[in-house]
Design a protein around this motif. Structure first.
Motif, PDB file in Angstrom:
ATOM      1  N   LEU A 146       0.785  -1.357  -0.060  1.00 20.72           N
ATOM      2  CA  LEU A 146      -0.055   0.101   0.026  1.00 20.72           C
ATOM      3  C   LEU A 146       0.861   1.289   0.206  1.00 20.72           C
ATOM      4  CD1 LEU A 146      -2.807  -1.049   2.483  1.00 20.72           C
ATOM      5  CD2 LEU A 146      -3.092  -0.579  -0.031  1.00 20.72           C
ATOM      6  N   SER A 147       2.012   1.129   0.695  1.00 23.14           N
ATOM      7  CA  SER A 147       2.802   2.349   0.901  1.00 23.14           C
ATOM      8  C   SER A 147       3.620   2.718  -0.558  1.00 23.14           C
ATOM      9  CB  SER A 147       3.772   2.075   1.873  1.00 23.14           C
ATOM     10  OG  SER A 147       3.304   2.066   3.296  1.00 23.14           O
ATOM     11  N   PHE A 148       3.746   1.668  -1.195  1.00 21.95           N
ATOM     12  CA  PHE A 148       4.601   1.849  -2.315  1.00 21.95           C
ATOM     13  C   PHE A 148       3.524   2.388  -3.542  1.00 21.95           C
ATOM     14  CE2 PHE A 148       4.823  -0.413  -6.739  1.00 21.95           C
ATOM     15  CZ  PHE A 148       5.919   0.085  -7.097  1.00 21.95           C
ATOM     16  N   LEU A 149       2.260   2.004  -3.492  1.00 22.57           N
ATOM     17  CA  LEU A 149       1.374   2.567  -4.577  1.00 22.57           C
ATOM     18  C   LEU A 149       0.913   4.041  -4.385  1.00 22.57           C
ATOM     19  CD1 LEU A 149      -0.976  -0.593  -4.867  1.00 22.57           C
ATOM     20  CD2 LEU A 149       0.876   0.297  -6.391  1.00 22.57           C
ATOM     21  N   ARG A 150       0.795   4.070  -2.677  1.00 21.92           N
ATOM     22  CA  ARG A 150       0.529   5.354  -2.400  1.00 21.92           C
ATOM     23  C   ARG A 150       1.600   6.365  -2.703  1.00 21.92           C
ATOM     24  NH1 ARG A 150      -1.765   3.175   3.625  1.00 21.92           N
ATOM     25  NH2 ARG A 150      -3.976   2.705   2.670  1.00 21.92           N
ATOM     26  N   ASN A 151       2.662   6.045  -2.314  1.00 24.93           N
ATOM     27  CA  ASN A 151       4.007   7.040  -2.559  1.00 24.93           C
ATOM     28  C   ASN A 151       4.228   7.239  -3.960  1.00 24.93           C
ATOM     29  OD1 ASN A 151       4.456   7.109   0.106  1.00 24.93           O
ATOM     30  ND2 ASN A 151       6.014   5.742   0.373  1.00 24.93           N
ATOM     31  N   ASN A 152       4.032   6.489  -4.724  1.00 21.82           N
ATOM     32  CA  ASN A 152       3.998   6.698  -6.103  1.00 21.82           C
ATOM     33  C   ASN A 152       2.570   7.130  -7.082  1.00 21.82           C
ATOM     34  OD1 ASN A 152       6.700   5.404  -7.202  1.00 21.82           O
ATOM     35  ND2 ASN A 152       6.057   4.044  -5.686  1.00 21.82           N
ATOM     36  N   ASN A 153       1.873   7.468  -6.122  1.00 21.33           N
ATOM     37  CA  ASN A 153       0.416   8.155  -6.680  1.00 21.33           C
ATOM     38  C   ASN A 153      -0.103   7.353  -7.682  1.00 21.33           C
ATOM     39  OD1 ASN A 153      -1.497  10.008  -6.704  1.00 21.33           O
ATOM     40  ND2 ASN A 153      -0.410  11.149  -8.361  1.00 21.33           N
ATOM     41  N   ALA A 154      -0.174   6.007  -7.369  1.00 21.49           N
ATOM     42  CA  ALA A 154      -0.953   5.180  -8.452  1.00 21.49           C
ATOM     43  C   ALA A 154      -2.313   5.091  -8.446  1.00 21.49           C
ATOM     44  CB  ALA A 154      -0.384   3.679  -8.045  1.00 21.49           C
TER      45      ALA A 154
END
Length: 206
Positions: free
Chosen positions: A80-88
């Protein structure tokens, strides 16, 4: 199919499982707010089944749709952090495979998903069966558009190809490779998993 939205969970179960296998749902109901939707007939595919929860998911909240026939070793919070941080706008959990029983993605040099294909190995990057949407309404809109276009595989509407509608709308879709996955889709898969449960298995098709 199981849908997770923040701390709320929605189980879409057929009547047989609700009657004869209530224990897993009862276990989770002790920790989470759960909505149970009884699927009392055969739908035209997983996307149609997930849309039975439209009233609960057609909103701006994050949504994860997960199949129920795989075991994975992963860090869901990192996902979840990966997707949120990359604005996916969307995210697909992936592993390495080539068998056409899976769905597959193509990615560009930036790691963004450019195409999703169901039961067609367009690459060696297969989907695990866990799908993230930044907003639940993205899934609803894309699934309904896919259904209007009558885009089927084996005469069914699947969840993975809904991302193609999002890609056409210029949404950003990322993939997230995992370290360990074991399919449980057949009795043979389950038996193999139980026999080797203590052995580490990388998320590569055997």
């Amino acid at each position: 199919i199981i849908k997770f939205c923040n701390r709320c969970k929605c189980f879409l179960c057929n009547s047989y499982n609700l009657i004869f296998y209530p224990a897993p749902i009862n276990k989770y109901s002790s920790f989470f707010l759960i909505n149970i939707i009884n699927v009392n007939e055969i739908t035209e595919g997983a996307a149609c089944t997930a849309l039975l929860a439209k009233e609960l998911i057609n909103n701006d909240e994050e949504l994860i749709i997960a199949n129920s026939d795989q075991w994975i070793n992963w860090n869901n919070q990192h996902f979840l952090s990966f997707l949120r941080n990359n604005n996916a706008d969307g995210g697909i959990v992936t592993f390495i495979a080539s068998h056409p029983k899976w769905s597959f993605v193509k990615i560009n040099d930036e790691g963004e998903v450019t195409l999703v294909a169901e039961k067609k190995p367009i690459s060696n990057i297969a989907t695990v069966g866990i799908y993230y949407f930044k907003k639940g309404k993205y899934f609803v809109e894309s699934a309904e558009q896919m259904i209007r276009k009558n885009i089927r595989t084996n005469n069914e509407f699947y969840v993975a190809p809904t991302y193609n509608e999002m890609i056409e709308a210029k949404k950003k879709i990322l993939h997230y490779p995992i370290a360990e996955m074991r399919g449980l889709g057949t009795p043979e898969d389950l038996s193999r998993f139980l026999e080797n449960i203590n052995q580490k298995s990388t998320a590569i098709e055997s």
